[in-house]
Design an enzyme around this catalytic site. Structure first.
Site, PDB file in Angstrom:
ATOM      1  N   ASP A  32       3.152  -4.169   8.067  1.00  0.00           N
ATOM      2  CA  ASP A  32       1.944  -3.357   7.948  1.00  0.00           C
ATOM      3  C   ASP A  32       0.754  -4.287   8.157  1.00  0.00           C
ATOM      4  O   ASP A  32       0.398  -5.067   7.279  1.00  0.00           O
ATOM      5  CB  ASP A  32       1.920  -2.714   6.553  1.00  0.00           C
ATOM      6  CG  ASP A  32       0.580  -2.086   6.211  1.00  0.00           C
ATOM      7  OD1 ASP A  32      -0.316  -2.060   7.087  1.00  0.00           O
ATOM      8  OD2 ASP A  32       0.426  -1.631   5.068  1.00  0.00           O
TER       9      ASP A  32
ATOM     10  N   CYS B  55      -4.687   2.416  -3.722  1.00  0.00           N
ATOM     11  CA  CYS B  55      -3.452   2.962  -3.156  1.00  0.00           C
ATOM     12  C   CYS B  55      -2.294   2.004  -3.346  1.00  0.00           C
ATOM     13  O   CYS B  55      -1.459   1.824  -2.447  1.00  0.00           O
ATOM     14  CB  CYS B  55      -3.606   3.294  -1.673  1.00  0.00           C
ATOM     15  SG  CYS B  55      -4.853   4.516  -1.348  1.00  0.00           S
TER      16      CYS B  55
ATOM     17  N   LYS C 129     -10.463  -0.077  10.611  1.00  0.00           N
ATOM     18  CA  LYS C 129     -10.754  -1.271   9.814  1.00  0.00           C
ATOM     19  C   LYS C 129     -11.154  -2.444  10.703  1.00  0.00           C
ATOM     20  O   LYS C 129     -11.363  -3.559  10.230  1.00  0.00           O
ATOM     21  CB  LYS C 129      -9.527  -1.647   8.974  1.00  0.00           C
ATOM     22  CG  LYS C 129      -9.183  -0.604   7.909  1.00  0.00           C
ATOM     23  CD  LYS C 129      -8.025  -1.062   7.065  1.00  0.00           C
ATOM     24  CE  LYS C 129      -7.307   0.072   6.372  1.00  0.00           C
ATOM     25  NZ  LYS C 129      -7.963   0.543   5.147  1.00  0.00           N
TER      26      LYS C 129
ATOM     27  N   HIS D 191       0.866  -1.170   0.000  1.00  0.00           N
ATOM     28  CA  HIS D 191       0.000   0.000   0.000  1.00  0.00           C
ATOM     29  C   HIS D 191       0.911   1.231   0.000  1.00  0.00           C
ATOM     30  O   HIS D 191       1.996   1.190   0.558  1.00  0.00           O
ATOM     31  CB  HIS D 191      -0.833  -0.048   1.283  1.00  0.00           C
ATOM     32  CG  HIS D 191      -1.902   0.990   1.402  1.00  0.00           C
ATOM     33  ND1 HIS D 191      -1.643   2.278   1.791  1.00  0.00           N
ATOM     34  CD2 HIS D 191      -3.236   0.913   1.191  1.00  0.00           C
ATOM     35  CE1 HIS D 191      -2.784   2.958   1.826  1.00  0.00           C
ATOM     36  NE2 HIS D 191      -3.763   2.162   1.464  1.00  0.00           N
TER      37      HIS D 191
ATOM     38  N   GLN E  35      -4.531  -4.768   7.295  1.00  0.00           N
ATOM     39  CA  GLN E  35      -5.562  -5.711   6.830  1.00  0.00           C
ATOM     40  C   GLN E  35      -5.463  -7.046   7.558  1.00  0.00           C
ATOM     41  O   GLN E  35      -6.179  -7.994   7.216  1.00  0.00           O
ATOM     42  CB  GLN E  35      -5.413  -5.957   5.322  1.00  0.00           C
ATOM     43  CG  GLN E  35      -5.571  -4.727   4.458  1.00  0.00           C
ATOM     44  CD  GLN E  35      -6.991  -4.201   4.415  1.00  0.00           C
ATOM     45  OE1 GLN E  35      -7.940  -4.846   4.856  1.00  0.00           O
ATOM     46  NE2 GLN E  35      -7.155  -3.006   3.882  1.00  0.00           N
TER      47      GLN E  35
HETATM   48  C1  PLP Z   1      -2.523  -2.710   3.595  1.00  0.00           C
HETATM   49  C2  PLP Z   1      -2.815  -1.341   4.090  1.00  0.00           C
HETATM   50  N1  PLP Z   1      -1.843  -0.639   4.680  1.00  0.00           N
HETATM   51  C3  PLP Z   1      -2.058   0.609   5.155  1.00  0.00           C
HETATM   52  C4  PLP Z   1      -3.278   1.212   5.037  1.00  0.00           C
HETATM   53  C5  PLP Z   1      -3.438   2.613   5.529  1.00  0.00           C
HETATM   54  O1  PLP Z   1      -4.317   2.682   6.577  1.00  0.00           O
HETATM   55  P1  PLP Z   1      -4.859   4.090   7.091  1.00  0.00           P
HETATM   56  O2  PLP Z   1      -5.404   4.792   5.904  1.00  0.00           O
HETATM   57  O3  PLP Z   1      -5.899   3.714   8.080  1.00  0.00           O
HETATM   58  O4  PLP Z   1      -3.704   4.807   7.713  1.00  0.00           O
HETATM   59  C6  PLP Z   1      -4.318   0.519   4.428  1.00  0.00           C
HETATM   60  C7  PLP Z   1      -5.640   1.164   4.268  1.00  0.00           C
HETATM   61  O5  PLP Z   1      -6.262   1.173   3.251  1.00  0.00           O
HETATM   62  C8  PLP Z   1      -4.077  -0.786   3.939  1.00  0.00           C
HETATM   63  O6  PLP Z   1      -5.044  -1.476   3.328  1.00  0.00           O
END
Ligand code: PLP
Lengths: 409, 148
Positions: A200, A366, A226, A123, A203
């Site tokens: 990270d 993203c 989430k 991401h 998810q």
């Molecule tokens: C795999 C992953 N990492 C990071 C994020 C970023 O999360 P946040 O927008 O809550 O900071 C997301 C959110 O879409 C994600 O799916």
């Protein structure tokens, strides 16, 4: 299990509405989850009874707010099995957590010629902070590729991670491909080369039981929103020794020991990384969300989602002209399912599904480098959570068939 | 289940243009070229224009996009071909106003040709950018960068 989960739907009032005259089928959980009454009520309770700023006043409300904030920290600690609660730092979310690591640990430890290893499925929030750090430091950013079925290529991981590697940062569960990566194994490889392992977990934590000590990660990032909690609260887990040695992220109130005119000293972890007024109601909501998930049991959450995927994935694959990205078998696919319909742009698919009340995401999620790697512009994505059921899956399939009929694809 | 609501967005004309887009090719003698991206979805348009003096004597586009963005580009190229830059930019402004729901006279809308049909997109706010991307490309390639 199904029966218990039938009850669950009642806890989510937002699900009980019509969208474009059709009952809402919410399948955009990878973007954000809905919130149960228990979490919403908890936030109201906090504001109606205990709201005050933390760690400042000596009055009773101030103490209560501080206590609840620190209790939430302990709740998170237990939930991901961190060794100590001071290893839990509250942030705005996964993005904020990853930026914190890159701009403190990364800024302090990366030098010209060092390597930072990530993967092509990251991401943007686990990509741009490292890319910019590498650019600033003249370090080398390296990417681990994928196998043919869209899983992380572990053989390539062994090649990319070398003695020059200082940081390995990989997504635990992909927000596009529906795969879960072997973080424990990656941490072993990273550590064998004296690199630190960052994961990270945005998810992952909402959908499976995560044990940061077992994974042996050095840092682990995730978001509350989430996993049934409100937006604006997230977590960075970091091993205490690393956190202690790191510079602060931001400067301001409540992160200092002593401030003199020209010098300051920092307070202990975790507060050293929590400058300014904190999102206490968010932490309190997150704590309640953890209670809610724990009440179901993360193993049950995982099994239930597996059951849903085993139900819906084969049906999707049967649809003529529909391509699913990532592994094709339910055993290796999470409840995040990206797909495309031949001859129709995912935006058109998402608009059509919305007319049927089915909320999905369309776009690059993203993850532009991943899209490029897969030679795609965008995909549609349906993502499931605990309050979804087989009926939702049927509605999705039906809506896709209606869409095909409408556009004659 | 009903996709009836879709009929107001995906009119026959729009579907026709997206299936058989007009002027979807690159030009050998373009005088003005631009590539624009829609960052929310990753769609790309490459717009190429051949100016002869002040007149658009040829126009073509390439790139990938949804039904709306493809048909919008197709209809736009029809509308501005053989028009002067001033006329084209006026159309771009009319289009932009129309999509934001501002009122325009019928004679103004007539200038847009098929493209006027995209006014229905107002009911689908999430898709407005899909329709406007090509018109932005036109404005930028003709040096009109005003925000409005
Ligand atoms: C795999 C992953 N990492 C990071 C994020 C970023 O999360 P946040 O927008 O809550 O900071 C997301 C959110 O879409 C994600 O799916």
């Amino acid at each position: 299990m199904d029966k218990q989960l039938q009850q669950i739907r009642k806890d989510f009032p937002i699900l009980n509405q019509k969208v474009n005259d059709e009952p809402l089928v919410y399948l955009d959980n990878a973007a954000t989850s809905q919130k149960p009454n228990q979490v919403i009520d908890e936030i109201v309770r906090y504001y109606q009874n205990d709201n005050a700023n933390t760690r400042r006043g000596v009055h009773t409300l101030g103490e209560r707010a501080t206590e609840e904030f620190e209790a939430a920290r302990q709740k998170v600690q237990q939930f991901i099995n961190a060794k100590e609660s001071r290893e839990i730092i509250f942030t705005k979310g996964a993005t904020d957590s990853l930026n914190l690591v890159a701009s403190t640990y990364g800024e302090d430890n990366i030098e010209a010629g060092d390597e930072i290893v990530i993967s092509v499925m990251e991401h943007h929030s686990n990509l741009i902070p490292w890319q910019q750090l590498a650019n600033r430091k003249k370090a080398v950013l390296k990417y681990i590729g994928l196998t043919a079925d869209g899983q992380l290529d572990m053989a390539d991981a062994r090649k990319q991670i070398t003695d020059k590697t200082k940081i390995v940062s990989i997504v635990h569960a992909s927000n596009v491909l529906g795969v879960t990566n072997d973080i424990k194994q990656l941490a072993k490889i990273a550590h064998a080369h004296n690199a630190i392992m960052v994961a990270d977990g945005a998810q992952a934590v909402p959908h499976m039981s995560v044990d940061v000590q077992d994974l042996d990660v050095d840092f682990y990032a995730f978001s509350g929103h989430k996993m049934l909690a409100p937006m604006g609260i997230g977590v960075l887990y970091g091993k205490a020794d690393l956190l202690k040695a790191m510079s602060p992220y931001q400067y301001g109130g409540e992160m200092i020991d002593f401030v003199e005119k020209y010098q300051s000293t920092w307070t202990d972890i975790p507060w050293k990384f929590e400058a300014g007024t904190q999102n206490v109601s968010g932490a309190v909501g997150l704590s309640k969300a953890i209670d809610y998930l724990s009440g179901i049991g993360m193993e049950n959450v995982e099994n239930y989602e597996k059951e849903l995927v085993s139900y819906v994935l084969p049906k999707l694959l049967e649809i003529d002209g529909l391509t699913v990205y990532g592994p094709q078998d339910a055993d290796h696919h999470s409840g995040v399912i990206s797909f495309n319909l031949k001859g129709l742009h995912p935006h058109d698919v998402a608009t059509a599904l919305d007319m049927d009340g089915v909320a999905i995401r369309a776009g690059h999620h993203c993850a532009q480098p991943l899209m490029k790697y897969l030679d795609l512009v965008a995909t549609a994505r349906a993502s499931f959570y605990i309050y979804n059921n087989k009926q939702d899956a049927d509605e999705l399939i039906q809506a896709i068939c209606d869409t095909k009929e409408f556009f004659k694809v | 289940m009903s996709l009836n609501g879709l009929n107001s967005l995906y009119r026959e004309v729009i579907l026709d243009h997206s299936e058989h887009p007009h002027h979807k090719q690159s030009l050998s003698e373009a005088t003005n070229k631009i590539t624009l991206k829609n960052p929310t979805c990753g769609d790309v348009i490459n717009l190429e224009i051949k100016l002869d003096g002040d007149k658009i004597t040829d126009i073509g586009f390439t790139g990938e996009g949804c039904t709306i963005s493809q048909s919008s580009a197709s209809m736009m190229t029809d509308a501005v071909l053989n028009k002067t830059t001033t006329e084209s930019l006026e159309m771009a402004h009319i289009f932009s106003d129309m999509i934001m729901g501002k009122k325009h006279s019928q004679s103004d809308l007539d200038k847009l040709g098929d493209a006027a049909i995209l006014s229905s997109i107002m009911q689908f706010p999430a898709r407005i950018k899909c329709a406007t991307l090509c018109w932005w490309a036109l404005r930028k390639s003709l040096g009109d960068e005003d925000d409005d």
